[in-house]
Design a protein around this motif. Structure first.
Motif, mmCIF file in Angstrom:
data_model
loop_
_atom_site.group_PDB
_atom_site.id
_atom_site.type_symbol
_atom_site.label_atom_id
_atom_site.label_comp_id
_atom_site.label_asym_id
_atom_site.label_seq_id
_atom_site.Cartn_x
_atom_site.Cartn_y
_atom_site.Cartn_z
ATOM 1 N N PHE A 1 0.814 -1.219 0.000
ATOM 2 C CA PHE A 1 0.000 0.000 0.000
ATOM 3 C C PHE A 1 0.848 1.271 0.000
ATOM 4 N N THR A 2 2.166 1.119 0.129
ATOM 5 C CA THR A 2 3.095 2.250 0.038
ATOM 6 C C THR A 2 4.296 1.819 -0.794
ATOM 7 N N PRO A 3 4.191 1.861 -2.120
ATOM 8 C CA PRO A 3 5.262 1.341 -2.981
ATOM 9 C C PRO A 3 6.611 2.013 -2.775
ATOM 10 N N GLY A 4 6.620 3.245 -2.244
ATOM 11 C CA GLY A 4 7.880 3.951 -2.053
ATOM 12 C C GLY A 4 8.648 3.543 -0.818
ATOM 13 N N PHE A 5 8.181 2.516 -0.112
ATOM 14 C CA PHE A 5 8.863 2.027 1.089
ATOM 15 C C PHE A 5 9.979 1.068 0.674
ATOM 16 N N ALA A 6 11.198 1.298 1.185
ATOM 17 C CA ALA A 6 12.326 0.461 0.761
ATOM 18 C C ALA A 6 13.333 0.277 1.890
ATOM 19 N N ILE A 7 13.851 -0.934 2.028
ATOM 20 C CA ILE A 7 14.946 -1.218 2.952
ATOM 21 C C ILE A 7 16.250 -0.772 2.290
ATOM 22 N N THR A 8 17.017 0.044 2.979
ATOM 23 C CA THR A 8 18.286 0.518 2.415
ATOM 24 C C THR A 8 19.495 -0.194 3.008
ATOM 25 N N SER A 9 19.339 -0.790 4.192
ATOM 26 C CA SER A 9 20.421 -1.604 4.763
ATOM 27 C C SER A 9 19.863 -2.522 5.832
ATOM 28 N N CYS A 10 20.515 -3.656 6.010
ATOM 29 C CA CYS A 10 20.105 -4.617 7.046
ATOM 30 C C CYS A 10 21.324 -5.444 7.427
#
Length: 283
Positions: free
Chosen positions: A227-236
Motif C-alpha cells: 500500500f506504500t510502494p515507495g517504502f524500501a529497505i536501504t540496509s540490514c
C-alpha cells in the motif's frame, strides 16, 4: 462510506486526495478552525464541502462512517469526547495515544471491532512492521529508533507535538516488540534539497539468526509496499546479538513531494484501514 477529515494542513489535504482515489470512500466534509486557511480553500477546489467549525461541524453535517483526525494531539482528545457517541470510526493521525494502537500489517485484523484507532506516528508506521518481524526471532532487551524528516514536512502541529510523538512511539515500540527499553529520537532536517523520510533502527537481542532476520525484514517490508510502494529497505545488518536496519519512504501522488514519505505512509495506512472497514461492511 461517507468520511470526514479534521484538519486541512499537509496531512489533511493529502488525505483528501487519497480518499478521492478510493472506490470505497467518499469525502463529505473537510473541517478546520480558520475560515481563511489555505488548506480549506484547496480542499474546496478539490470539490469537497468545507467548514471552519471544527469538530462541531461534523455533528451538524453527519452522520459519518469514518472521521480522520489530522489536527493535533491536544485537540484529538476533545474530538474523541465530542464524536464518540456518533458511532463513527475515528482514525487518529496525531500522536495522542488515546486510541487503540494499530499498524495495518501487524495487528490490523485484530482491531476490526475497534472504533477509535491510533496510527501512533509516521515513524511508528515505518519502523514497527520491521521491528515486530525482528522481535519474533528473539525478544529484544533494547530497541532504538531514529527518524529523519525533511523540515518542510513538519508543520506547526507536528513541531508542537514532538514530545507526544516520542512518548507515543516509544510506548508502541515496547508494546509491539516486547522490548524492555525503547528509545526514539527525532531529527527534523533543514537540508536542501530536502532528504527523503528515513528510519534507522537498532535492536539488541540474544541469539539472532542473521539469515532468518533478514528474510523476515524483507517479508515485512513487502507487506508495507503493497500500500506504500515507495517504502524500501536501504540496509540490514545482523550479528548474533544486534540487528541494524534502515528504511526510506518516498512519497507518490500529485500533491506531495517525494521527500514527504512520512505523510504519505501514515495517510496510506489510514485510508487502508477505512477501506477494510468499507469492504467488511459491504459483506
Amino acid at each position: 462510506m461517507n468520511v470526514a477529515v479534521l484538519g486541512a494542513g499537509l496531512i489533511g489535504l493529502d488525505l483528501v486526495q487519497k480518499i478521492q482515489q478510493s472506490p470505497h470512500l467518499a469525502c463529505r466534509l473537510v473541517a478546520g478552525r480558520d475560515s481563511t486557511a489555505l488548506g480549506l480553500r484547496r480542499a474546496a477546489e478539490l470539490g469537497c464541502p468545507t467548514s471552519a467549525g471544527g469538530a462541531a461541524a461534523l455533528l451538524d453535517a453527519g452522520p459519518f462512517d469514518v472521521v480522520f483526525d489530522a489536527s493535533s494531539a491536544d485537540a484529538h482528545q476533545q474530538h474523541w469526547a465530542e464524536l464518540a457517541a456518533t458511532g463513527a470510526l475515528l482514525v487518529d493521525l496525531t500522536p495522542s495515544s488515546i486510541g487503540t494502537p494499530v499498524v495495518p500489517t501487524v495487528n490490523g485484523a485484530e482491531t476490526a471491532a475497534c472504533r477509535h484507532l491510533s496510527l501512533i506516528s509516521c515513524g511508528g508506521q515505518a519502523a514497527i512492521p520491521l521491528l515486530h518481524a525482528i522481535a519474533r526471532h528473539g525478544t529484544p532487551h533494547y530497541t532504538e529508533l531514529v527518524t529523519t524528516a525533511a523540515s518542510p514536512t513538519a508543520g506547526r502541529a507536528t513541531r508542537l507535538n514532538l514530545d507526544e510523538y516520542i512518548d507515543t512511539t516509544q510506548h508502541a515500540v515496547r508494546a509491539f516488540t516486547g522490548a524492555a527499553t525503547a528509545k526514539v529520537l527525532v531529527n527534523i532536517s533543514p537540508a536542501v534539497p530536502p532528504p527523503p523520510f528515513r528510519v534507522s533502527m537498532t535492536v539488541l537481542s540474544c541469539g539472532l539468526e542473521p539469515q532468518g532476520v533478514r528474510v523476515a525484514v524483507q517479508r515485512a517490508a513487502k507487506q508495507v509496499q503493497a500500500f506504500t510502494p515507495g517504502f524500501a529497505i536501504t540496509s540490514c545488518t545482523v550479528t548474533d546479538d544486534r540487528a541494524t536496519v534502515a528504511a526510506e519512504v518516498t512519497a507518490s501522488g500529485a500533491r506531495l513531494p517525494g521527500h514527504a514519505g512520512n505523510l504519505h505512509l501514515i495517510n496510506a495506512a489510514a485510508v487502508l484501514l477505512a477501506e477494510q472497514r468499507a469492504r467488511a461492511k459491504a459483506r
